[in-house]
Design a protein around this motif. Structure first.
Motif, PDB file in Angstrom:
ATOM      1  N   LEU A  77      -7.524  -5.335  -4.125  1.00  0.00           N
ATOM      2  CA  LEU A  77      -5.319  -5.715  -3.759  1.00  0.00           C
ATOM      3  C   LEU A  77      -4.719  -4.110  -3.608  1.00  0.00           C
ATOM      4  O   LEU A  77      -4.100  -4.049  -3.091  1.00  0.00           O
ATOM      5  CB  LEU A  77      -4.576  -7.025  -4.114  1.00  0.00           C
ATOM      6  CG  LEU A  77      -3.085  -6.301  -3.492  1.00  0.00           C
ATOM      7  CD1 LEU A  77      -3.301  -7.118  -1.758  1.00  0.00           C
ATOM      8  CD2 LEU A  77      -1.977  -7.473  -4.170  1.00  0.00           C
ATOM      9  N   LEU A  78      -5.243  -3.789  -4.505  1.00  0.00           N
ATOM     10  CA  LEU A  78      -4.387  -2.103  -5.001  1.00  0.00           C
ATOM     11  C   LEU A  78      -5.450  -0.954  -4.423  1.00  0.00           C
ATOM     12  O   LEU A  78      -4.600   0.097  -3.272  1.00  0.00           O
ATOM     13  CB  LEU A  78      -4.405  -1.531  -6.399  1.00  0.00           C
ATOM     14  CG  LEU A  78      -2.597  -2.760  -7.899  1.00  0.00           C
ATOM     15  CD1 LEU A  78      -3.264  -2.080  -8.983  1.00  0.00           C
ATOM     16  CD2 LEU A  78      -1.608  -2.713  -6.638  1.00  0.00           C
ATOM     17  N   LEU A  79      -6.698  -1.394  -3.948  1.00  0.00           N
ATOM     18  CA  LEU A  79      -7.771  -0.376  -3.385  1.00  0.00           C
ATOM     19  C   LEU A  79      -7.246  -1.012  -2.195  1.00  0.00           C
ATOM     20  O   LEU A  79      -7.763   0.585  -1.441  1.00  0.00           O
ATOM     21  CB  LEU A  79      -8.943  -1.057  -3.892  1.00  0.00           C
ATOM     22  CG  LEU A  79      -9.735   0.240  -3.356  1.00  0.00           C
ATOM     23  CD1 LEU A  79      -9.905   1.427  -3.772  1.00  0.00           C
ATOM     24  CD2 LEU A  79     -11.130  -1.439  -3.489  1.00  0.00           C
ATOM     25  N   THR A  80      -7.217  -1.553  -1.344  1.00  0.00           N
ATOM     26  CA  THR A  80      -6.630  -1.978  -0.022  1.00  0.00           C
ATOM     27  C   THR A  80      -5.681  -1.517   0.634  1.00  0.00           C
ATOM     28  O   THR A  80      -4.972  -0.923   1.576  1.00  0.00           O
ATOM     29  CB  THR A  80      -6.362  -3.413   0.589  1.00  0.00           C
ATOM     30  OG1 THR A  80      -7.967  -4.117  -0.177  1.00  0.00           O
ATOM     31  CG2 THR A  80      -6.506  -3.710   1.877  1.00  0.00           C
ATOM     32  N   PHE A  81      -4.449  -1.235  -0.574  1.00  0.00           N
ATOM     33  CA  PHE A  81      -3.103  -1.400  -0.341  1.00  0.00           C
ATOM     34  C   PHE A  81      -2.487  -0.018  -0.159  1.00  0.00           C
ATOM     35  O   PHE A  81      -2.343   1.354   0.887  1.00  0.00           O
ATOM     36  CB  PHE A  81      -1.920  -1.000  -1.273  1.00  0.00           C
ATOM     37  CG  PHE A  81      -0.570  -1.416  -0.637  1.00  0.00           C
ATOM     38  CD1 PHE A  81       0.215  -1.763  -0.128  1.00  0.00           C
ATOM     39  CD2 PHE A  81      -0.224  -0.049  -1.856  1.00  0.00           C
ATOM     40  CE1 PHE A  81       1.388  -1.004   0.170  1.00  0.00           C
ATOM     41  CE2 PHE A  81       1.275   0.660  -1.617  1.00  0.00           C
ATOM     42  CZ  PHE A  81       2.261   0.287  -0.050  1.00  0.00           C
ATOM     43  N   GLY A  82      -3.987   0.907  -0.804  1.00  0.00           N
ATOM     44  CA  GLY A  82      -4.112   2.147  -0.785  1.00  0.00           C
ATOM     45  C   GLY A  82      -4.694   2.903   0.253  1.00  0.00           C
ATOM     46  O   GLY A  82      -3.793   3.905   0.528  1.00  0.00           O
ATOM     47  N   ILE A  83      -5.970   2.234   0.488  1.00  0.00           N
ATOM     48  CA  ILE A  83      -6.363   2.888   1.627  1.00  0.00           C
ATOM     49  C   ILE A  83      -6.113   2.488   2.835  1.00  0.00           C
ATOM     50  O   ILE A  83      -5.568   3.631   3.724  1.00  0.00           O
ATOM     51  CB  ILE A  83      -7.475   2.329   1.365  1.00  0.00           C
ATOM     52  CG1 ILE A  83      -8.705   2.540   0.368  1.00  0.00           C
ATOM     53  CG2 ILE A  83      -8.577   2.356   3.138  1.00  0.00           C
ATOM     54  CD1 ILE A  83     -10.078   1.159   0.641  1.00  0.00           C
ATOM     55  N   LEU A  84      -4.937   1.864   3.674  1.00  0.00           N
ATOM     56  CA  LEU A  84      -4.703   1.484   4.093  1.00  0.00           C
ATOM     57  C   LEU A  84      -2.529   2.472   4.517  1.00  0.00           C
ATOM     58  O   LEU A  84      -2.547   3.218   5.446  1.00  0.00           O
ATOM     59  CB  LEU A  84      -3.288  -0.189   4.934  1.00  0.00           C
ATOM     60  CG  LEU A  84      -4.106  -0.986   5.103  1.00  0.00           C
ATOM     61  CD1 LEU A  84      -3.727  -2.398   5.212  1.00  0.00           C
ATOM     62  CD2 LEU A  84      -5.064  -0.630   6.219  1.00  0.00           C
ATOM     63  N   THR A  85      -2.486   2.165   2.740  1.00  0.00           N
ATOM     64  CA  THR A  85      -1.096   3.522   2.946  1.00  0.00           C
ATOM     65  C   THR A  85      -2.132   5.510   3.772  1.00  0.00           C
ATOM     66  O   THR A  85      -1.470   6.087   4.330  1.00  0.00           O
ATOM     67  CB  THR A  85      -0.872   4.070   1.207  1.00  0.00           C
ATOM     68  OG1 THR A  85       0.054   2.620   1.257  1.00  0.00           O
ATOM     69  CG2 THR A  85       0.628   5.056   1.219  1.00  0.00           C
ATOM     70  N   LEU A  86      -2.607   5.655   3.008  1.00  0.00           N
ATOM     71  CA  LEU A  86      -4.008   6.837   3.936  1.00  0.00           C
ATOM     72  C   LEU A  86      -4.240   6.895   4.671  1.00  0.00           C
ATOM     73  O   LEU A  86      -3.926   7.966   5.526  1.00  0.00           O
ATOM     74  CB  LEU A  86      -4.660   6.922   2.599  1.00  0.00           C
ATOM     75  CG  LEU A  86      -5.187   7.689   1.478  1.00  0.00           C
ATOM     76  CD1 LEU A  86      -6.321   7.402   0.263  1.00  0.00           C
ATOM     77  CD2 LEU A  86      -3.977   8.483   0.868  1.00  0.00           C
ATOM     78  N   ILE A  87      -4.604   5.762   5.245  1.00  0.00           N
ATOM     79  CA  ILE A  87      -5.185   6.124   6.864  1.00  0.00           C
ATOM     80  C   ILE A  87      -3.579   5.762   7.650  1.00  0.00           C
ATOM     81  O   ILE A  87      -3.349   6.811   8.218  1.00  0.00           O
ATOM     82  CB  ILE A  87      -4.826   4.476   7.119  1.00  0.00           C
ATOM     83  CG1 ILE A  87      -6.755   4.222   7.003  1.00  0.00           C
ATOM     84  CG2 ILE A  87      -5.518   4.137   8.864  1.00  0.00           C
ATOM     85  CD1 ILE A  87      -6.989   3.108   6.683  1.00  0.00           C
ATOM     86  N   MET A  88      -2.277   5.538   7.143  1.00  0.00           N
ATOM     87  CA  MET A  88      -1.299   5.585   8.323  1.00  0.00           C
ATOM     88  C   MET A  88      -0.379   7.026   8.063  1.00  0.00           C
ATOM     89  O   MET A  88      -0.143   7.518   8.826  1.00  0.00           O
ATOM     90  CB  MET A  88      -0.644   4.377   7.070  1.00  0.00           C
ATOM     91  CG  MET A  88      -0.475   2.835   7.759  1.00  0.00           C
ATOM     92  SD  MET A  88       0.678   1.943   7.274  1.00  0.00           S
ATOM     93  CE  MET A  88       2.326   2.518   6.870  1.00  0.00           C
ATOM     94  N   LEU A  89      -0.949   7.513   6.384  1.00  0.00           N
ATOM     95  CA  LEU A  89      -0.099   9.127   6.100  1.00  0.00           C
ATOM     96  C   LEU A  89      -1.485   9.816   6.991  1.00  0.00           C
ATOM     97  O   LEU A  89      -0.672  10.343   7.161  1.00  0.00           O
ATOM     98  CB  LEU A  89       0.201   8.980   5.027  1.00  0.00           C
ATOM     99  CG  LEU A  89      -0.320   9.862   4.410  1.00  0.00           C
ATOM    100  CD1 LEU A  89       1.525  10.138   4.149  1.00  0.00           C
ATOM    101  CD2 LEU A  89      -0.398  10.305   3.444  1.00  0.00           C
ATOM    102  N   GLY A  90      -2.257   9.651   6.962  1.00  0.00           N
ATOM    103  CA  GLY A  90      -3.190  10.291   7.899  1.00  0.00           C
ATOM    104  C   GLY A  90      -2.685  10.298   9.387  1.00  0.00           C
ATOM    105  O   GLY A  90      -2.721  11.167  10.428  1.00  0.00           O
ATOM    106  N   MET A  91      -1.980   9.155  10.343  1.00  0.00           N
ATOM    107  CA  MET A  91      -1.541   8.731  11.573  1.00  0.00           C
ATOM    108  C   MET A  91      -0.512  10.141  11.285  1.00  0.00           C
ATOM    109  O   MET A  91      -0.595  10.136  12.766  1.00  0.00           O
ATOM    110  CB  MET A  91      -2.065   7.453  12.058  1.00  0.00           C
ATOM    111  CG  MET A  91      -3.017   6.960  11.641  1.00  0.00           C
ATOM    112  SD  MET A  91      -3.701   5.242  12.263  1.00  0.00           S
ATOM    113  CE  MET A  91      -1.786   5.124  12.672  1.00  0.00           C
ATOM    114  N   ALA A  92       0.707   9.504  10.849  1.00  0.00           N
ATOM    115  CA  ALA A  92       1.147  10.266  10.649  1.00  0.00           C
ATOM    116  C   ALA A  92       1.593  11.260  10.761  1.00  0.00           C
ATOM    117  O   ALA A  92       2.076  12.435  11.612  1.00  0.00           O
ATOM    118  CB  ALA A  92       2.749   9.467   9.667  1.00  0.00           C
TER     119      ALA A  92
END
Length: 78
Positions: free
Chosen positions: A4-19
């Protein structure tokens, strides 16, 4: 729990990269085609400048008082 933490971290990085990508390209956020543009009296979409279909089912929703108020509020802001 680790998954769960790994998934949350990866999604956060993806959203940050898009922003960051949006910020650096300098693009502005704009509305989508259709919506209030399709139910208004305009001949062309304000976003993409394409012709609006006069037979759009969204135009029938103008009979709804709530849709009419939303359209009038949007026109007042313009």
């Amino acid at each position: 729990m680790e998954t769960l933490l790994l998934t949350f971290g990866i999604l956060t990085l993806i959203m940050l990269g898009m922003a960051v990508g949006v910020i650096f390209t300098g693009r502005r956020i704009k509305g989508s085609c259709g919506g209030l543009n399709a139910i208004g009296d305009a001949d062309q979409c304000l976003v993409c400048n394409k012709e609006i279909d006069p037979d759009s089912p969204l135009r029938e929703r103008l009979a709804c008082p709530r849709a009419r108020r939303m359209l009038e509020a949007a026109e007042a802001r313009s």
